[in-house]
Design a protein around this motif. Structure first.
Motif, PDB file in Angstrom:
ATOM      1  N   ALA A   1      -6.524 -44.067  12.790  1.00 15.64           N
ATOM      2  CA  ALA A   1      -6.514 -43.143  11.660  1.00 15.64           C
ATOM      3  C   ALA A   1      -5.090 -42.876  11.175  1.00 15.64           C
ATOM      4  O   ALA A   1      -4.828 -42.826   9.965  1.00 15.64           O
ATOM      5  CB  ALA A   1      -7.194 -41.832  12.057  1.00 15.64           C
ATOM      6  N   ALA A   2      -4.177 -42.714  12.112  1.00 11.66           N
ATOM      7  CA  ALA A   2      -2.787 -42.440  11.747  1.00 11.66           C
ATOM      8  C   ALA A   2      -2.146 -43.628  11.037  1.00 11.66           C
ATOM      9  O   ALA A   2      -1.394 -43.459  10.072  1.00 11.66           O
ATOM     10  CB  ALA A   2      -1.988 -42.074  12.992  1.00 11.66           C
ATOM     11  N   ARG A   3      -2.426 -44.840  11.517  1.00 15.59           N
ATOM     12  CA  ARG A   3      -1.797 -46.032  10.929  1.00 15.59           C
ATOM     13  C   ARG A   3      -2.410 -46.419   9.585  1.00 15.59           C
ATOM     14  O   ARG A   3      -1.715 -46.912   8.704  1.00 15.59           O
ATOM     15  CB  ARG A   3      -1.907 -47.213  11.895  1.00 15.59           C
ATOM     16  CG  ARG A   3      -1.201 -47.016  13.227  1.00 15.59           C
ATOM     17  CD  ARG A   3       0.318 -46.885  13.080  1.00 15.59           C
ATOM     18  NE  ARG A   3       0.930 -46.675  14.382  1.00 15.59           N
ATOM     19  CZ  ARG A   3       1.195 -45.486  14.902  1.00 15.59           C
ATOM     20  NH1 ARG A   3       0.910 -44.390  14.211  1.00 15.59           N
ATOM     21  NH2 ARG A   3       1.744 -45.381  16.092  1.00 15.59           N
TER      22      ARG A   3
ATOM     23  N   ALA B   1      -5.482 -51.812  13.143  1.00 14.31           N
ATOM     24  CA  ALA B   1      -5.040 -51.136  11.917  1.00 14.31           C
ATOM     25  C   ALA B   1      -4.462 -52.140  10.928  1.00 14.31           C
ATOM     26  O   ALA B   1      -4.740 -52.072   9.716  1.00 14.31           O
ATOM     27  CB  ALA B   1      -4.015 -50.059  12.257  1.00 14.31           C
ATOM     28  N   ASP B   2      -3.662 -53.073  11.422  1.00 18.59           N
ATOM     29  CA  ASP B   2      -3.106 -54.105  10.544  1.00 18.59           C
ATOM     30  C   ASP B   2      -4.218 -54.932   9.900  1.00 18.59           C
ATOM     31  O   ASP B   2      -4.168 -55.241   8.703  1.00 18.59           O
ATOM     32  CB  ASP B   2      -2.176 -55.028  11.335  1.00 18.59           C
ATOM     33  CG  ASP B   2      -0.885 -54.353  11.752  1.00 18.59           C
ATOM     34  OD1 ASP B   2      -0.547 -53.310  11.168  1.00 18.59           O
ATOM     35  OD2 ASP B   2      -0.223 -54.871  12.669  1.00 18.59           O
ATOM     36  N   LEU B   3      -5.227 -55.279  10.688  1.00 19.35           N
ATOM     37  CA  LEU B   3      -6.301 -56.115  10.165  1.00 19.35           C
ATOM     38  C   LEU B   3      -7.163 -55.326   9.168  1.00 19.35           C
ATOM     39  O   LEU B   3      -7.648 -55.893   8.174  1.00 19.35           O
ATOM     40  CB  LEU B   3      -7.165 -56.645  11.308  1.00 19.35           C
ATOM     41  CG  LEU B   3      -8.037 -57.856  10.968  1.00 19.35           C
ATOM     42  CD1 LEU B   3      -7.173 -59.044  10.602  1.00 19.35           C
ATOM     43  CD2 LEU B   3      -8.954 -58.204  12.124  1.00 19.35           C
TER      44      LEU B   3
ATOM     45  N   LEU C   1     -15.144 -39.051  15.428  1.00 22.71           N
ATOM     46  CA  LEU C   1     -14.367 -39.047  14.198  1.00 22.71           C
ATOM     47  C   LEU C   1     -12.936 -38.609  14.478  1.00 22.71           C
ATOM     48  O   LEU C   1     -12.677 -37.567  15.072  1.00 22.71           O
ATOM     49  CB  LEU C   1     -15.008 -38.102  13.170  1.00 22.71           C
ATOM     50  CG  LEU C   1     -14.283 -37.958  11.833  1.00 22.71           C
ATOM     51  CD1 LEU C   1     -14.246 -39.297  11.097  1.00 22.71           C
ATOM     52  CD2 LEU C   1     -14.975 -36.893  10.983  1.00 22.71           C
ATOM     53  N   SER C   2     -11.974 -39.434  13.999  1.00 26.82           N
ATOM     54  CA  SER C   2     -10.542 -39.097  14.054  1.00 26.82           C
ATOM     55  C   SER C   2     -10.010 -39.037  12.633  1.00 26.82           C
ATOM     56  O   SER C   2     -10.258 -39.931  11.824  1.00 26.82           O
ATOM     57  CB  SER C   2      -9.760 -40.154  14.847  1.00 26.82           C
ATOM     58  OG  SER C   2     -10.250 -40.288  16.158  1.00 26.82           O
ATOM     59  N   LEU C   3      -9.290 -37.960  12.337  1.00 27.76           N
ATOM     60  CA  LEU C   3      -8.745 -37.780  10.987  1.00 27.76           C
ATOM     61  C   LEU C   3      -7.277 -38.174  10.943  1.00 27.76           C
ATOM     62  O   LEU C   3      -6.550 -37.974  11.924  1.00 27.76           O
ATOM     63  CB  LEU C   3      -8.906 -36.328  10.544  1.00 27.76           C
ATOM     64  CG  LEU C   3     -10.354 -35.829  10.449  1.00 27.76           C
ATOM     65  CD1 LEU C   3     -10.390 -34.351  10.066  1.00 27.76           C
ATOM     66  CD2 LEU C   3     -11.166 -36.661   9.486  1.00 27.76           C
ATOM     67  N   PRO C   4      -6.811 -38.715   9.808  1.00 28.18           N
ATOM     68  CA  PRO C   4      -5.400 -39.107   9.718  1.00 28.18           C
ATOM     69  C   PRO C   4      -4.471 -37.886   9.647  1.00 28.18           C
ATOM     70  O   PRO C   4      -4.897 -36.801   9.331  1.00 28.18           O
ATOM     71  CB  PRO C   4      -5.359 -39.915   8.415  1.00 28.18           C
ATOM     72  CG  PRO C   4      -6.531 -39.439   7.626  1.00 28.18           C
ATOM     73  CD  PRO C   4      -7.572 -39.044   8.619  1.00 28.18           C
TER      74      PRO C   4
END
Length: 417
Positions: A164-166, A108-110, A414-417
């Motif tokens: 997705a959350a991050r 996520a950071d990248l 698929l993952s949603l935020p």
């Protein structure tokens, strides 16, 4: 065209148009592709601008331009933890569980660094698409204990929900399982991009990646009528790296610039014996990984080398020749037509001894993939950006002739935020 045989061409980090040249911003979408390979060296991220499909009936009719590319190595602590969980003698479920989140956080950071490098924000990104980090891959059908069924399996960590959350961006992950569910190996995935970008009208080409595992895409000329064929040729850098790590008691994790192999002499008889392994003789579709060509395999190779009174450099040279010769043998055994041109990408291009051995082993000119205008270091991350967009579009994105799947399918969860 015929590629030059020199391997000193420099890769470029400038934005690269991979298929076509979008001339305005209509229908442009942006995707972040994340890739971490079996070498366990780190994570690559590509921010790509994608347009298409221009033809709804053609799953390959997308344009893709790399806007930015960033990479981050794993820390020595994280790499050691990954090596541990990729070994069935030392891996534990609790550590896989923890690393599933640790890797996702780093990815996520990248991803955010990639869109920032392209001058974008999270609101501009349509999808983050992650290969994840493979920790186990069982591509051959095996019996399921307690049942009369057989199955294949694979596991990549770096949870899509965490990503997705991050990032705050819809995320597609876990691509390989849908192909496996359709009877395929879940690998290789690169032929989807290779077929769109690198096929030529009048020549046959091999696009050879040498990462931890070696994998090739055999691209027929457009008038041949043959299907794309792709499969894992066997070890890439993985066995060489593990042999070096074993011989140096962990002081080195790879053969820098192929210097150890260059200082030794390969035992051709031992290489010939190693090539008798059933994997090399097996017909495609096939794929492999660390569970087959990992540290246990490397330890056995070192033991055989010591029994034959080989110096350390000779053992490294032997492991390096195994990679080169296994690639050459794969073309001889399984290419419908021997490739006219061979283009190489992956970490192996930075090992001049390996490339020299490969050139000696094959009957066609060898060049870096950058000769075709694509930075080989960026290709696999870009692949996943395209796979993410096709997942959103509901476009089949596997290549059944390569994976062995019963049918084209839409890969990715698929993952949603």
């Amino acid at each position: 065209m015929t590629p030059e045989t020199a391997d000193d061409s420099e890769s470029t980090n400038r934005p690269a148009t991979m298929s076509g040249t979008p001339d305005d911003d209509r229908n442009d979408r942006y995707a972040i592709g994340l890739m971490s390979g079996t070498s366990l060296d780190g994570i690559d991220a590509a921010c790509c601008r994608i347009r298409g499909p221009s033809n709804p009936d053609d799953p390959y009719s997308y344009d893709l331009t790399i806007e930015s590319f960033v990479t981050e190595p794993y820390s020595s602590e994280v790499r050691d933890r990954l090596v541990t969980v990729c070994d069935d003698q030392t891996g534990t479920v609790d550590e896989v569980c923890r690393l599933n989140v640790v890797i996702a956080e780093q990815m996520a950071d990248l991803a955010s660094r990639a869109w920032e490098a392209a001058g974008l924000t999270a609101a501009d990104i349509d999808v983050v698409a992650s290969h994840g980090q493979t920790v186990w891959h069982v591509p051959e059908s095996e019996s399921v204990p307690g049942t009369d069924r057989r199955s294949r399996s694979t596991l990549q960590i770096g949870d899509g929900c965490v990503l997705a959350a991050r990032t705050g961006v819809p995320t597609v992950s876990d691509f390989r399982m849908r192909d496996i569910a359709a009877g395929g190996h879940g690998a290789p995935l690169a032929p989807y991009l290779d077929g769109a970008l690198f096929a030529a009208d009048d020549v046959t080409r091999a696009v050879q990646n040498i990462g931890g595992i070696g994998n090739c895409t055999l691209l027929p000329s457009s008038d041949s009528g043959d299907d794309i064929r792709a499969f894992d040729t066997g070890p890439g850098n993985m066995v060489v790296d593990a042999v070096v790590e074993e011989l140096t008691s962990g002081e080195r994790t790879y053969d820098v610039d192929g210097e150890l192999a260059a200082a030794g002499e390969a035992d051709t008889d031992l290489v010939a014996s190693l090539l008798e392994d059933p994997y090399f003789d097996a017909e495609p579709p096939k794929s492999t990984g660390r569970e087959y060509f990992g540290h246990d395999y490397a330890r056995r190779l070192v033991e055989r080398g010591k029994e034959r009174r080989l110096d350390d450099e000779d053992i490294v040279a032997t492991a390096t020749m195994l990679t080169a010769q296994s690639i050459a043998d794969a073309y001889e055994r399984f290419a419908p037509q021997y490739p006219d041109e061979i283009y190489v990408s992956g970490g192996g291009v930075y090992n001049p001894t390996l490339l020299r051995m490969l050139r000696d082993a094959v009957d066609s000119p060898v060049a870096r993939l950058s000769k075709l205008g694509v930075d080989g270091d960026q290709k696999e991350a870009a692949l996943f950006s395209l796979l993410g967009i096709t997942r959103l579009d509901g476009v089949p994105n596997n290549v059944p002739s390569a994976t062995g799947s019963k049918e084209p399918v839409v890969m990715g969860k698929l993952s949603l935020p």
